[in-house]
Write a protein that holds these residues in place. Sequence first.
Motif, PDB file in Angstrom:
ATOM      1  N   GLN A   5       0.830  -1.196   0.000  1.00  0.00           N
ATOM      2  CA  GLN A   5       0.000   0.000   0.000  1.00  0.00           C
ATOM      3  C   GLN A   5       0.866   1.248   0.000  1.00  0.00           C
ATOM      4  N   LYS A   6       0.508   2.185  -0.846  1.00  0.00           N
ATOM      5  CA  LYS A   6       1.243   3.438  -0.940  1.00  0.00           C
ATOM      6  C   LYS A   6       1.076   4.232   0.348  1.00  0.00           C
ATOM      7  N   LYS A   7       2.196   4.730   0.873  1.00  0.00           N
ATOM      8  CA  LYS A   7       2.139   5.508   2.100  1.00  0.00           C
ATOM      9  C   LYS A   7       1.754   6.952   1.801  1.00  0.00           C
ATOM     10  N   TRP A   8       1.027   7.526   2.729  1.00  0.00           N
ATOM     11  CA  TRP A   8       0.553   8.897   2.584  1.00  0.00           C
ATOM     12  C   TRP A   8       1.740   9.851   2.533  1.00  0.00           C
ATOM     13  N   ASN A   9       1.691  10.841   1.617  1.00  0.00           N
ATOM     14  CA  ASN A   9       2.746  11.844   1.538  1.00  0.00           C
ATOM     15  C   ASN A   9       2.158  13.192   1.145  1.00  0.00           C
ATOM     16  N   VAL A  10       3.002  14.169   0.925  1.00  0.00           N
ATOM     17  CA  VAL A  10       2.509  15.529   0.698  1.00  0.00           C
ATOM     18  C   VAL A  10       1.657  15.649  -0.560  1.00  0.00           C
ATOM     19  N   SER A  11       1.855  14.743  -1.495  1.00  0.00           N
ATOM     20  CA  SER A  11       1.035  14.792  -2.707  1.00  0.00           C
ATOM     21  C   SER A  11      -0.426  14.456  -2.415  1.00  0.00           C
ATOM     22  N   ASP A  12      -0.692  13.896  -1.238  1.00  0.00           N
ATOM     23  CA  ASP A  12      -2.057  13.552  -0.845  1.00  0.00           C
ATOM     24  C   ASP A  12      -2.763  14.677  -0.091  1.00  0.00           C
TER      25      ASP A  12
END
Length: 307
Positions: A5-12
């Motif tokens: 699963q993709k981890k949350w980052n600033v692009s979110d």
Amino acid sequence: MATEQKKWNVSDIPDLTGRTAVVTGANSGLGIATVDALARAGAHVVLAVRDPKRGEAAAATVQGRGSVEVRRLDLADLASVREFAAGWQGDLDLLINNAGVMNIPEASTKDGFEMQFGTNHLGHFALTNLLLPHVTDRVVTVSSGAHKMPGSPYIHFDNLNLTGEYAPMTAYSQSKLANLLFTLELQRRLAEAGSPVRALAAHPGWAATNLQSHDGSALRRVFMRVGNRVFAQDNKAGALPTLYAAVQDLPGASYLGPDGFGEMRGGPTLVGRSAAAGDPASARRLWTASEELTGVMFPELAVSVRS
């Protein structure tokens, strides 16, 4: 085969156009990383800093669709805190209590409080309550895993300034525990008043910032430098739990930190706190003591406006 699963980052981070944020201690480290991410998402961000010249230099590095400005705020001086709050006009969507001092030699604020407790907790306590009539969304306060260091840190209610028993790490741990108890009691009061504003907390894990460089111990500074190279994540990664707490739909009093081993690094997630940090009786007692020390109280006017 399962897909990681993709981890949350600033692009979110969602579009923050039209929203306003205040970030304390915003001229370096976690603070400037937080400012940059919010501005890139379109927010207008106020860098609340002790040294406006350094703040302006930091603001010049921010690239974003939003805008930034610098205002002076010295959390170790309640007169400065009151001046900052008195100068605020209009709505404030996000208040991010990020500033802090760590493991410093014994010192006092201008009002005579132990410097780490006075800056990290009391300054933010006063600032939050004075600005609360303007806050529309949430208050995020940056704590630390140090709130549950070995030895079971607790609030020294009979000696908050640690007079005669000062130790840098004891003082820092107490101040970070106070951040979590403050968040807990602030959320209780907001909910009781029917306010839509939420109080949350976050910690960065082990983030390589200049905070450790102010440590009064040469041995600890060497340890921190080695640790920064081996274990730490950079300031942008360290800011992710704060940013997650600032923009995600989370319950009040949530506590965010990294999801990696020992919560030292990784993507932002909900994390646990010590039993002492979740004690409502201690939270209320600390709130009362903080009101007495700062002369600042929970603003009933803000509650009545939102009811």
